[in-house]
Design an enzyme around this catalytic site. Structure first.
Site, PDB file in Angstrom:
ATOM      1  N   SER A  63       0.828  -1.216  -0.119  1.00 14.37           N
ATOM      2  CA  SER A  63       0.083  -0.004   0.004  1.00 14.37           C
ATOM      3  C   SER A  63       1.024   1.149   0.110  1.00 14.37           C
ATOM      4  CB  SER A  63      -0.848   0.066   1.096  1.00 14.37           C
ATOM      5  OG  SER A  63      -1.719  -1.139   1.349  1.00 14.37           O
ATOM      6  N   THR A  64       1.810   0.989   0.756  1.00 20.69           N
ATOM      7  CA  THR A  64       2.820   2.430   0.679  1.00 20.69           C
ATOM      8  C   THR A  64       3.291   2.530  -0.530  1.00 20.69           C
ATOM      9  OG1 THR A  64       3.463   1.611   3.056  1.00 20.69           O
ATOM     10  CG2 THR A  64       4.947   3.394   1.897  1.00 20.69           C
ATOM     11  N   ASP A  86      -7.345  -4.490   0.837  1.00 21.77           N
ATOM     12  CA  ASP A  86      -7.894  -4.376   1.836  1.00 21.77           C
ATOM     13  C   ASP A  86      -9.042  -3.299   1.723  1.00 21.77           C
ATOM     14  OD1 ASP A  86      -7.385  -5.236   4.492  1.00 21.77           O
ATOM     15  OD2 ASP A  86      -5.585  -3.926   4.930  1.00 21.77           O
ATOM     16  N   ARG A 103      -9.927 -16.117  -2.399  1.00 19.25           N
ATOM     17  CA  ARG A 103      -8.809 -15.301  -2.774  1.00 19.25           C
ATOM     18  C   ARG A 103      -9.023 -15.253  -4.289  1.00 19.25           C
ATOM     19  NH1 ARG A 103      -4.466 -14.579   1.760  1.00 19.25           N
ATOM     20  NH2 ARG A 103      -5.095 -16.037   3.342  1.00 19.25           N
ATOM     21  N   ASN A 106     -11.478 -12.967  -5.421  1.00 18.20           N
ATOM     22  CA  ASN A 106     -11.054 -11.756  -5.124  1.00 18.20           C
ATOM     23  C   ASN A 106      -9.942 -11.178  -6.195  1.00 18.20           C
ATOM     24  OD1 ASN A 106     -10.719  -9.351  -3.528  1.00 18.20           O
ATOM     25  ND2 ASN A 106      -8.662 -10.395  -2.489  1.00 18.20           N
ATOM     26  N   SER A 130      -2.494 -11.184  -3.310  1.00 19.37           N
ATOM     27  CA  SER A 130      -2.500 -12.218  -4.386  1.00 19.37           C
ATOM     28  C   SER A 130      -1.295 -13.286  -4.366  1.00 19.37           C
ATOM     29  CB  SER A 130      -2.333 -11.358  -5.796  1.00 19.37           C
ATOM     30  OG  SER A 130      -1.196 -10.466  -5.817  1.00 19.37           O
ATOM     31  N   GLY A 179      -5.111 -19.662   8.535  1.00 15.13           N
ATOM     32  CA  GLY A 179      -4.819 -19.346   6.828  1.00 15.13           C
ATOM     33  C   GLY A 179      -4.367 -18.046   6.698  1.00 15.13           C
TER      34      GLY A 179
HETATM   35  N1  LIG Z   1      -6.121 -14.598   6.486  1.00 11.09           N
HETATM   36  C1  LIG Z   1      -5.196 -13.666   6.100  1.00 11.09           C
HETATM   37  N2  LIG Z   1      -4.236 -13.601   5.111  1.00 11.09           N
HETATM   38  C2  LIG Z   1      -3.773 -12.537   4.458  1.00 11.09           C
HETATM   39  N3  LIG Z   1      -4.371 -11.117   5.023  1.00 11.09           N
HETATM   40  C3  LIG Z   1      -5.375 -11.012   5.944  1.00 11.09           C
HETATM   41  C4  LIG Z   1      -5.793 -12.403   6.475  1.00 11.09           C
HETATM   42  N4  LIG Z   1      -6.868 -11.922   7.157  1.00 11.09           N
HETATM   43  C5  LIG Z   1      -7.125 -10.431   6.948  1.00 11.09           C
HETATM   44  N5  LIG Z   1      -6.108 -10.144   6.219  1.00 11.09           N
HETATM   45  C6  LIG Z   1      -5.987  -8.641   5.943  1.00 11.09           C
HETATM   46  O1  LIG Z   1      -6.363  -8.714   4.610  1.00 11.09           O
HETATM   47  C7  LIG Z   1      -5.716  -8.030   3.703  1.00 11.09           C
HETATM   48  C8  LIG Z   1      -5.130  -8.570   2.476  1.00 11.09           C
HETATM   49  O2  LIG Z   1      -6.305  -8.577   1.384  1.00 11.09           O
HETATM   50  P1  LIG Z   1      -6.199  -9.089  -0.023  1.00 11.09           P
HETATM   51  O3  LIG Z   1      -7.211  -8.857  -0.730  1.00 11.09           O
HETATM   52  O4  LIG Z   1      -4.843  -8.204  -0.500  1.00 11.09           O
HETATM   53  O5  LIG Z   1      -5.670 -10.596   0.098  1.00 11.09           O
HETATM   54  S1  LIG Z   1      -5.735 -11.506  -0.966  1.00 11.09           S
HETATM   55  O6  LIG Z   1      -4.911 -11.201  -2.214  1.00 11.09           O
HETATM   56  O7  LIG Z   1      -6.904 -11.972  -1.314  1.00 11.09           O
HETATM   57  O8  LIG Z   1      -4.857 -12.618  -0.721  1.00 11.09           O
HETATM   58  C9  LIG Z   1      -4.336  -7.805   4.323  1.00 11.09           C
HETATM   59  O9  LIG Z   1      -3.837  -6.480   3.874  1.00 11.09           O
HETATM   60  P2  LIG Z   1      -2.391  -5.966   3.850  1.00 11.09           P
HETATM   61  O10 LIG Z   1      -1.599  -6.122   5.158  1.00 11.09           O
HETATM   62  O11 LIG Z   1      -2.214  -4.676   3.316  1.00 11.09           O
HETATM   63  O12 LIG Z   1      -1.705  -7.087   2.678  1.00 11.09           O
HETATM   64  C10 LIG Z   1      -4.546  -7.876   5.941  1.00 11.09           C
HETATM   65  O13 LIG Z   1      -5.001  -6.714   6.655  1.00 11.09           O
HETATM   66  N1  LIG Z   2      10.002   1.316   2.306  1.00 17.76           N
HETATM   67  C1  LIG Z   2       9.709   1.247   3.702  1.00 17.76           C
HETATM   68  N2  LIG Z   2      10.712   1.364   4.707  1.00 17.76           N
HETATM   69  C2  LIG Z   2      10.183   1.236   6.059  1.00 17.76           C
HETATM   70  N3  LIG Z   2       9.056   1.047   6.263  1.00 17.76           N
HETATM   71  C3  LIG Z   2       8.148   0.691   5.410  1.00 17.76           C
HETATM   72  C4  LIG Z   2       8.405   0.792   3.824  1.00 17.76           C
HETATM   73  N4  LIG Z   2       7.316   0.704   3.223  1.00 17.76           N
HETATM   74  C5  LIG Z   2       6.362   0.183   4.064  1.00 17.76           C
HETATM   75  N5  LIG Z   2       6.929   0.567   5.552  1.00 17.76           N
HETATM   76  C6  LIG Z   2       5.764   0.358   6.681  1.00 17.76           C
HETATM   77  O1  LIG Z   2       5.581  -1.116   6.662  1.00 17.76           O
HETATM   78  C7  LIG Z   2       4.397  -1.196   7.255  1.00 17.76           C
HETATM   79  C8  LIG Z   2       3.575  -2.034   6.260  1.00 17.76           C
HETATM   80  O2  LIG Z   2       3.456  -1.168   5.071  1.00 17.76           O
HETATM   81  P1  LIG Z   2       1.990  -1.254   4.094  1.00 17.76           P
HETATM   82  O3  LIG Z   2       2.418  -0.445   2.859  1.00 17.76           O
HETATM   83  O4  LIG Z   2       0.916  -1.251   4.900  1.00 17.76           O
HETATM   84  O5  LIG Z   2       2.323  -2.984   3.707  1.00 17.76           O
HETATM   85  P2  LIG Z   2       1.078  -4.031   3.053  1.00 17.76           P
HETATM   86  O6  LIG Z   2       0.203  -3.169   2.292  1.00 17.76           O
HETATM   87  O7  LIG Z   2       2.050  -4.761   1.850  1.00 17.76           O
HETATM   88  O8  LIG Z   2       0.529  -4.643   4.151  1.00 17.76           O
HETATM   89  C9  LIG Z   2       3.783   0.172   7.416  1.00 17.76           C
HETATM   90  O9  LIG Z   2       3.915   0.507   8.896  1.00 17.76           O
HETATM   91  C10 LIG Z   2       4.706   1.166   6.827  1.00 17.76           C
HETATM   92  O10 LIG Z   2       4.874   2.546   7.173  1.00 17.76           O
END
Ligand SMILES: Nc1ncnc2c1ncn2[C@@H]1O[C@H](COP(=O)(O)OS(=O)(=O)O)[C@@H](OP(=O)(O)O)[C@H]1O
Ligand SMILES: Nc1ncnc2c1ncn2[C@@H]1O[C@H](COP(=O)(O)OP(=O)(O)O)[C@@H](O)[C@H]1O
Length: 227
Positions: A63-64, A86, A103, A106, A130, A179
């Protein structure tokens, strides 16, 4: 007459040709072309529509990166839109959970939406875990002209788990989430991605540096201008 797989040219009483098809559960459906096409829209926007697909573990920085790329493109006068996994699970995909088949659905839906955005001429940035290769490859094959750019956030699980901004890894380790990707559900890294973001000497590049890598790729491949 067969036109291409699933399509038949039919000439109804109006005399005008239509492409009639049977796809999935839909039968007797027709494709309607519009006068303004992708090329015209791209000229208007002075850019090429494409899909930047960011994949990686939760907490890897998807997301960042998506937001940094979106901001940089905006500052250059380029139209983009972020589809964040998300966020989409708050609306379009709120009826889906995290079972493998959910998934897959999705990813399929987001792939179809991303394809529409790219056809609209936008630089569509999709950021989803994904985790399954076949689902990402299916999205790639939906988008025409090789305009699917897969970006792999290659961050070690330990780094993501240490960040754990939402506390989800902690819950998964405690068995309170079942999971969870990387813990008890697989993540299959890409074999053929266009861009890989990884640590250098154990340090993760800053968000603007990661975004720079994506922007340079888009610029080099001509996506930031109309052809
Ligand atoms: N079981 C499980 N596994 C992975 N992630 C989980 C799960 N449950 C909830 N979350 C939250 O859902 C976000 C991922 O959603 P996505 O739509 O990207 O997942 S997927 O592509 O369908 O696998 C993911 O967000 P990100 O941390 O931004 O990746 C989590 O916040
Ligand atoms: N390049 C980076 N260096 C240091 N911290 C990072 C970097 N990119 C993201 N983060 C931190 O890592 C955490 C997860 O980032 P996020 O973008 O929410 O990941 P995702 O969308 O894959 O779950 C956040 O707290 C974010 O501020």
């Amino acid at each position: 007459m067969k036109f291409e797989k699933g399509f038949t040219v039919c000439t109804p009483r109006s005399g005008r040709n239509f492409l009639m098809s049977t796809l999935g559960h839909s039968t007797n459906i027709f494709w309607h072309d519009c006068a303004v096409g992708k090329v015209e829209r791209q000229k208007l926007l002075n850019q090429q529509g494409c899909v930047v697909w960011i994949t990686g573990l939760s907490g890897s920085g998807k997301s960042t990166l998506a937001c940094s790329v979106g901001r940089e493109l905006h500052s250059r006068g380029k139209l983009s839109y972020v589809l964040d996994g998300d966020n989409l699970r708050h609306g379009l995909n709120k009826n889906l959970g995290f079972k493998p088949e959910e998934r897959t659905e999705n990813i399929r839906r987001v792939g179809e939406v991303a394809k529409l955005f790219a056809d609209a001429g936008l630089i569509c940035i999709a950021s989803l875990i994904s985790p399954y290769r076949k689902d990402r490859d299916a999205c790639r094959s939906m988008v025409p002209d090789a305009s699917f750019i897969e970006v792999f956030m290659n961050m070690p699980l330990e780094v993501c788990e240490l960040r754990d901004p939402k506390g989800l890894y902690k819950l998964a380790r405690a068995g309170k989430i079942k999971g969870f990707t990387g813990i008890d559900d697989p993540y299959e890294p890409p074999l053929n991605c266009e861009i890989e973001i990884r640590q250098k000497d154990g340090i993760c590049p800053a968000p603007c540096e990661m975004a720079g890598q994506v922007i340079s790729y888009l610029d080099e491949k001509g996506y930031l201008h109309a052809h």
